[in-house]
Write an enzyme that holds these catalytic residues in place. Sequence first.
Site, PDB file in Angstrom:
ATOM      1  CG  HIS A  22      -8.283  26.866  -7.796  1.00 48.95           C
ATOM      2  ND1 HIS A  22      -9.285  27.770  -7.602  1.00 48.95           N
ATOM      3  CD2 HIS A  22      -7.766  26.614  -6.582  1.00 48.95           C
ATOM      4  CE1 HIS A  22      -9.386  28.049  -6.319  1.00 48.95           C
ATOM      5  NE2 HIS A  22      -8.469  27.370  -5.679  1.00 48.95           N
TER       6      HIS A  22
ATOM      7  CD  GLU B 248      -1.933  26.333   1.955  1.00 46.47           C
ATOM      8  OE1 GLU B 248      -2.744  26.199   1.029  1.00 46.47           O
ATOM      9  OE2 GLU B 248      -1.087  27.254   1.986  1.00 46.47           O
TER      10      GLU B 248
ATOM     11  CD  GLN C 141      -4.908  23.260  -0.737  1.00 48.31           C
ATOM     12  OE1 GLN C 141      -5.604  24.268  -0.696  1.00 48.31           O
ATOM     13  NE2 GLN C 141      -4.871  22.387   0.244  1.00 48.31           N
TER      14      GLN C 141
ATOM     15  CD  GLU D  43      -0.035  29.614  -0.107  1.00 50.20           C
ATOM     16  OE1 GLU D  43       0.014  30.706   0.496  1.00 50.20           O
ATOM     17  OE2 GLU D  43      -1.088  28.960  -0.210  1.00 50.20           O
TER      18      GLU D  43
ATOM     19  CG  ASP E 244      -3.788  29.364 -10.108  1.00 43.98           C
ATOM     20  OD1 ASP E 244      -3.641  28.135 -10.298  1.00 43.98           O
ATOM     21  OD2 ASP E 244      -4.469  30.089 -10.849  1.00 43.98           O
ATOM     22  CE1 TYR E 245      -4.648  31.022  -5.470  1.00 45.76           C
ATOM     23  CE2 TYR E 245      -5.119  28.794  -4.773  1.00 45.76           C
ATOM     24  CZ  TYR E 245      -5.531  29.983  -5.325  1.00 45.76           C
ATOM     25  OH  TYR E 245      -6.822  30.137  -5.743  1.00 45.76           O
TER      26      TYR E 245
END
Length: 697
Positions: A486, A388, A441, A419, A444-445
């Site tokens: 984040h 991203e 990115q 993701e 956390d993701y």
Amino acid sequence: MTGHFSTQLIDADGNWLKQTDRYNSSADIAPTAAQMPRSVGLALASVLYRKNAELKGFDSFSNNGNEITWISIGNASTAEGHFWEAVNAIGVLHAPAIISIYDDGYGISVPNEFQMVKENIYAILQGFQRVPCPAEQCDRGYDIYQVPAWDYPALLRTYQEAADTARKYHIPALVHVTDATQPQGHSTSGSQERYKSKERLEWEYDLDCLRRFRQYLIDNNVATDEQLSEFEAEDKKTVEQARKKAWESFQGPIKEFVKTTSQRLSELAASASTQKVEIEAINNRLVSIQDPIFSDAASAIHQALVLTKDHPTESRKALVNLSTSLETERQAYYNKFLFSDSARSPLKVKPVEAKYSEGSPTLMGFEVLNKAFDEILARQPLMVAFGEDVGHLGDVNQAFRGLQEKYGPLRVSDTGIREATILGQAIGLALRGFRPIAEIQYLDYLLYALQTMADDLSNLRWRTAGRQQAPVIIRTRGHRLEGIFHSGSPMAGIINLIRGIHVAVPRNMTQAAGFYNTLIEGDDPALVVEVLNGYRLKERLPDNLAEFKLPLGVPEVLREGKDLTLVTYGATVRIAQQAAERLAQVGIDVELIDVQTLLPFDLNHMIVDSLKKTSRVLFVDEDMPGGTTAYMMQEVLEKQGGYPWLDSAPRTLSAANHRPAYGTDGDYYSKPNAESIFNAVYEIMRESDPNRFPAIL
Ligand SMILES: Cc1ncc(C[n+]2csc(CCOP(=O)(O)OP(=O)(O)O)c2C)c(N)n1
Ligand SMILES: [Mg+2]
């Protein structure tokens, strides 16, 4: 489980085999729809090989991008998110995939009414249909077909058309295969008579595609009923012979070992007057097992050794040796292939130290990385980077700034917010020879991609016994920032799920560059977690940035000390450094160690060497209590044998048991800080010498 097929993609030395002179099957896995993410990359590889003129020489991976990716999935599995994410991504990427949905109306016992809207996947896929137009000019979208499973000529026509269009124009297809039947239950305990009506079962019998195909061959004079019966009888024989041969070759070495074990047990029985009868009984039980496995022998040996533990004899010693060699051999057998052991293993990449001179410029962290990626893109034509905002923007922290302009959108590209399929894109591309750096990115993701990392990527080499590999590099950023998202550092959740992937946690961008340089030379997958608040900190640029390579599994002693070993990584390194300076002012001499990679962890046991000097240890990070600090403690105390060297109880200091709270204060009270690290070290020292270190609070 018997349906988890794959073909061999690499030889015993880890070299790629030619993919263009055979059919290739990427190794299947059990979670329904988990095959979808990687198919995005498998299909995209054809696009890149066709469009990127610089890749024309890589003809063992592709013939001008003519390869199609065939994907199959059951009707019920289309209810999974991975299905929709992959269908969308493949459409967006214009990638030549043919997705077959085999629809038997059920997912085990659950009918379509509980699986999808309208009970009909064909109906709800219509939005993906491309706008009618000549294929050459077609914009993104699919050709969508529907065909019954029992209609052989229609299947041929459908797939031929879909394949021709996909191969020629890279237009993907969705094929809804209806009226599929379920020849057997899902498992021995899930027989379909329990959930299907008599009428449905009769319908299935009538439409059974194997029966229908047989009739088709007869009706079209391909073969007579008698001929087919003969073929079937022959086939049965062939399969039975193959089964027997496979079973015998599996059982051969086991039977041999059981024989040896039995002999040793007899010898032991003869030498042990008091336990003779019991040992003979153990032996008899072992030899009477009709289809033994190695662990039957291991268990028998163990029982005999426990019985005779107080009577050491020569024959007992022989049995101990047999037990040890069996254990070593079996462990090696089952542990093999978790990582590469080829000449290109990243653990064998020769480290090169960073060189600095007076003229070495000081740059911001992201600029150091930017130069490192530029160098890698320049020297490695199969390296592609995506994620991203990675393409046009050059990533949200600018490490790819200007690189899409320089190397083109086929090499540095944007993706949608997806993701799991960013990760899958990387796996598929890597399976077809590419060297992807896939960006997630924020740390956390990564959780969105974690299932694919855990179930597919991390065990790919292992589950194929070294026959497939996907050297993917996953890049993400995380740890310390202020706020609930984040900012997390759920490292234990990650490292515990992805054994089989290397994990680097560099403290700054120069170290990160050193790891990327090593990993791109290697043939294993890896995750690199950059420190989110480090991109705008100043770092000195090594003069040899392109050559500089950091070894995996080698911590760095950042500060030598004699009183206590402080072990940490990533974003807490800088805070630990501050704490160590303040502790020095009160006479506490901390040895600060940055572990640098969590997997592998301190291969040469540097940390225990430090403990031998300091005899005290504190593990610090931003993970949850009992998370990665506990992992590090187990490595050092148990694996490295650190316990006997300790004079104080070992301690951990981690984040609080909740997500990081909002704002600077929220961060301060959620995570270790210079004061809490100071206090934790001070308390350990105070416990050992309360007079020298009086209470502060
Ligand atoms: C993620 C996940 N959830 C559940 C299962 C257990 N499971 C195995 S097969 C199956 C049904 C699949 O149905 P469908 O996609 O229609 O395929 P079919 O077997 O009918 O061809 C389920 C629920 C699984 N393997 N993976
Ligand atoms: Mg089904």
